[in-house]
Each structure stands twice: as structure tokens, then as C-alpha cells.
Design an enzyme around this catalytic site. Sequence first.
Site, mmCIF file in Angstrom:
data_model
loop_
_atom_site.group_PDB
_atom_site.id
_atom_site.type_symbol
_atom_site.label_atom_id
_atom_site.label_comp_id
_atom_site.label_asym_id
_atom_site.label_seq_id
_atom_site.Cartn_x
_atom_site.Cartn_y
_atom_site.Cartn_z
ATOM 1 N N HIS A 67 0.836 -1.202 0.000
ATOM 2 C CA HIS A 67 0.000 0.000 0.000
ATOM 3 C C HIS A 67 0.873 1.255 0.000
ATOM 4 C CE1 HIS A 67 -3.737 2.215 1.423
ATOM 5 N NE2 HIS A 67 -2.778 3.082 1.705
ATOM 6 N N GLU A 68 1.870 1.288 0.898
ATOM 7 C CA GLU A 68 2.726 2.470 1.005
ATOM 8 C C GLU A 68 3.688 2.580 -0.176
ATOM 9 O OE1 GLU A 68 2.123 4.742 3.096
ATOM 10 O OE2 GLU A 68 0.624 3.560 4.184
ATOM 11 N N HIS A 71 1.946 4.360 -2.955
ATOM 12 C CA HIS A 71 1.978 5.812 -2.744
ATOM 13 C C HIS A 71 3.332 6.386 -3.161
ATOM 14 C CE1 HIS A 71 -1.833 6.363 -0.812
ATOM 15 N NE2 HIS A 71 -1.551 5.615 0.233
#
Length: 393
Positions: A67-68, A71
Site C-alpha cells: 500500500h505504502e 503511494h
Amino acid sequence: MNESIRLGRIAGIRVGLNLSVLVIVAIVVIGLAFGQLPAAFRGYSPAEYVLAGVLAAVAFLASLLAHELAHAIVARRNGLEVEGITLWLLGGVARLRGEPRSPGADFRIAFIGPLTSVLLGLVFALLAELVARATGSRLATGVLAYLALVNLVLAVFNLIPAAPLDGGRVLRAALWRWWGDRHRAAISATRAGRVFGFVLIVLGAVQIFAGFGFNGLWLALIGWFLVSAASAEEQQTAVQSALGGVRVADVMTPQPVAAHPDDTVAGFIDRVVLSHRFSTYPLLDEAGRLSGLVTLNRIRAVPAERRADTTLREIACPPQEVPRGRPEQPIIELMAEMTGCTDGRAVVVTPDERVIGLVTPSDISRTLQLGELAGGPGLHRGADTVTLPQRRH
């Protein structure tokens, strides 16, 4: 959130763990191995339940990391620098330097995280179906189904329109596009985040009084984090707005008092520190090149009995870790780099790397105060058009 353990680099991005992430691991392992899995899938040994819980915890951390990373990768493609990723108690943090330059970039960077979690949820759901058909293992299928559900819940929660959640960033991008005012959009998103955080705190308190102690405490903790993060982000947004258009040269303290890296701490205290009211001193070698930076805090940390034999070079922040700014550079850009061992300080250099000034938290605070005197109550609105008075030295 600072990293305690560095894991390495993925796609050129530094990845680390904060020790608080062990709490997540413990919650997942204990909750699954001694609660959910034995209750739902009977007939397995305790060791199998524990192994399933550990594998689920590792896969969950990998999902947070994915997820990170999403980003960070999209942010880098949109012109932002990525300092690193840290996994901690309440999930993960991708540390970005700078701000998106357009609503579209802001939206892409924010939305990719929940989208990644949704895709991971679908992948785990598909794997659960395949494992169920191929092996019939109820335990393995259950763990994969759990990971699918957790990722989907993570995506939905992060899409709540409240900063600092990803949904708050999406809201900011939408309002920025609609109003054409990033500052106004950011303030609205952070205030929504603070309201949502207070709602979670209240719900957590209700659950605690209703007898659901741990769940209520966890909910209240998340709410407290959201309130704190949203408040800090709103304050940062206000500062960035106030300093919009201000150059490093408008803020810096020129002609700093420098020291030689081979000076002893005791000698430097006697000759300089006790007779000057500065808290930051760049170290320059014979050629005038930056060799490090010492602060009053670093000097005070040296025991009195060791000061005569300790050089400034030994206690200085190394030159490669000292933020450098140019006089014409926007101060907002330099502030994003003023972290780490320099205690929030930066040096100002010429193109040939000659040190001509310092920027400290006190300099920034003074500039804000002067701006308020010059701009009055309207300073924070359209601050990029405010011209600060020239400093007299």
C-alpha cells in the site's frame, strides 16, 4: 514516525520498521492462533494455528508495505522525493518531501494506496478459492479469506474523506480542483479529519463502558492519532501558506559564526559559545568547505571531563546529512529537508558551496511574526502575494 530497523530498499525506496509494529504482529497472531482460527476451523494442532497466525501477520505487513510502496512510487513519478517508508503501530507511513503540484497529482498519489489494497483483497480472495478447490484445506483457505477481508477493510477505511487518511487527500484534491485554492482545500480536509477522529474517540469510549474494553481502546487510539495528525497537518498548512513566495534569503541569518572541525569542545565553549548568542555553528575546513554542523545541544551533551579531548568534528552532524539551501530557493522547499541530526537547522550556500547563512526554527518563527505584522489578519489568505519587509542586520 522513525524507523528502528532498516529492512533495505525496494524499487530504490528505503524501507524500515518501527518497533511498535510488533504490537500489530502480536495482535494478529494471538487473535488468529488462539481465537478466530480454532473457533472456525476445528481439528488442527496448536502449532498449526500458531504457524497460520504468523504467516497471516507477515502477509498483512507485506500488504501494508505494498500500500505504502504504491503511494511512494506514484509520488516519485509525479516529481516528489521519497525519503522512505516506515511500518509502525497503526499501519505504514510513506515520507514524502514536498507537495503535489496539481490536483491531479494529489489525487493519483492518494488514490493509488486504497486501489492497491482493493487489488490485493481480490488476489487473496482468488487464492482462497483456488486453494479450497485444489487442497481442501479449511485452515489455509480461512487465512487467505481473512487477508482478503482485511485488505478490503483497509481500503474502505482509508477512503473515508478525512485527512490524514487517503480519502482526506482525495477530498483535498477534489476541493482544490473545484475551488482552485489548495490552502483552503487542505484546511477543509484536515478539519474533516479532526471531526472524524473525535467521533472515533467517542465511539471507543462508548465501547469501553459497554464492556468491549480492548476494541474500544483500539478505536479510541486510532481516533486520537487522527485528531493529532490532522491538527499538526492543519498547522503545517497554515505555515506553508504564510511562507508562500518567501525565499531562503528572506529568512536566513547571514554571516554565521563558523568553527574549525579540529577545535576542541572546551576551547570552542570558552572562545565562542559563552560570548555569542547562537545555537548553531557550521564547521569549515581550511578551504572553506562545509565539514559538519554542531548545535548547542550537541555541545552540551559532551561530559565536562571529556570536553578538552573531544573535537567538534567528533560530535558534529556529518556534512552529507546537513540540509543545504540556496538564497533564491523557496523557504518551503528547504523546510521539507530540515530534519535529522541537525535539530531542524540548514546551511545556505552559494553555487560554489560557500556557506553564507543559516536557517533555524527561530529564523522561521521570526519571519512568520514579521509577516503577521506586515500582512495583518489577512496574511494566511493568498500569502504568496505578501511581500515581507527586508531584514536589517
